[in-house]
Design an enzyme around this catalytic site. Structure first.
Site, short mmCIF file in Angstrom:
data_model
loop_
_atom_site.label_atom_id
_atom_site.label_comp_id
_atom_site.label_asym_id
_atom_site.label_seq_id
_atom_site.Cartn_x
_atom_site.Cartn_y
_atom_site.Cartn_z
N ASP A 205 -12.60 12.87 20.42
CA ASP A 205 -12.83 13.34 21.77
C ASP A 205 -12.68 14.86 21.84
O ASP A 205 -13.50 15.55 22.41
CB ASP A 205 -11.88 12.66 22.76
CG ASP A 205 -10.41 12.78 22.39
OD1 ASP A 205 -10.07 13.23 21.27
OD2 ASP A 205 -9.57 12.38 23.22
N LYS B 166 -11.64 23.01 21.28
CA LYS B 166 -10.82 23.97 22.02
C LYS B 166 -10.15 24.91 21.01
O LYS B 166 -8.97 24.79 20.70
CB LYS B 166 -9.78 23.21 22.85
CG LYS B 166 -9.14 24.04 23.94
CD LYS B 166 -8.00 23.32 24.64
CE LYS B 166 -8.42 22.23 25.56
NZ LYS B 166 -7.27 21.73 26.38
N ASP C 268 -8.15 20.01 19.24
CA ASP C 268 -7.26 20.88 20.00
C ASP C 268 -6.40 21.66 19.00
O ASP C 268 -6.87 22.62 18.40
CB ASP C 268 -6.43 20.00 20.94
CG ASP C 268 -5.66 20.75 22.01
OD1 ASP C 268 -5.26 21.89 21.76
OD2 ASP C 268 -5.45 20.18 23.08
#
Length: 182
Positions: free
Chosen positions: A101, A132, A104
């Protein structure tokens, strides 16, 4: 829009378009495979993306699921991902497609790569809906990222806060007061 969101970051249409592009990229990548790749969804966050992605693919895949956790009910990663539910399918000698998904901190991706390559995966490809990079703590990168996003707390389209908001059909920025409650 959900009342707990500051704004919608990515609409249903934006997501759908990128999922189609990602599926086409994967079809090209796997066009000469003699055996179906093992597509692994990292639950629960990637499940919406995973289902939409494999439905768009023309390549046959075997699907399996794994649960890793590094957040719990927090808004911050612990940096120590752990396996909550392991794969049922064997990995040895297989082309493995890991569907994430979000990349990070990078800790979960590093752990997954080490684990699956250690089990003898023939190849290992990572596709992520969201990247990200501002939050990265380890040197790691997905092979394909649908969207690069800023450092905001997001929910929807499978992503959650305290197991809520996963079923939103878009991705939104969660209001600070929701996750900063003590």
């Amino acid at each position: 829009m959900n009342k707990d969101l500051e704004r919608i970051m990515l609409t249903e249409d934006q997501i759908r378009a990128r999922v189609k592009e990602a599926a086409a990229w994967l079809d090209e990548k796997y066009k000469n495979c003699t055996e179906p790749p093992l597509a692994v969804s990292v639950l629960k966050g990637s499940v919406m993306f995973f289902c939409d992605l494999v439905r768009e693919m023309k390549t046959l895949v075997q699907m399996d699921f794994m649960t890793m956790s590094s957040y719990g009910h927090s808004s911050e990663s612990s940096g120590m991902p752990k396996i909550v539910m392991d794969l049922a399918a064997p990995v040895a000698g297989r082309d493995v497609l890991l569907v994430e998904d979000i990349v990070d901190s990078g800790h979960t991706l590093v752990k997954m790569r080490e684990l699956l390559q250690g089990r003898g995966a023939k190849s290992f490809t990572v596709i992520t809906l969201l990247d990200k990079p501002a939050r990265r703590q380890v040197e790691v990168k997905a092979d394909y990222s649908c969207f690069e996003i800023e450092n905001e707390f997001i929910v929807g389209y499978g992503l959650d806060y305290a197991q809520r908001y996963r079923n939103l059909p878009y991705i939104g920025v969660l209001k600070h007061e929701i996750y900063e409650k003590k």
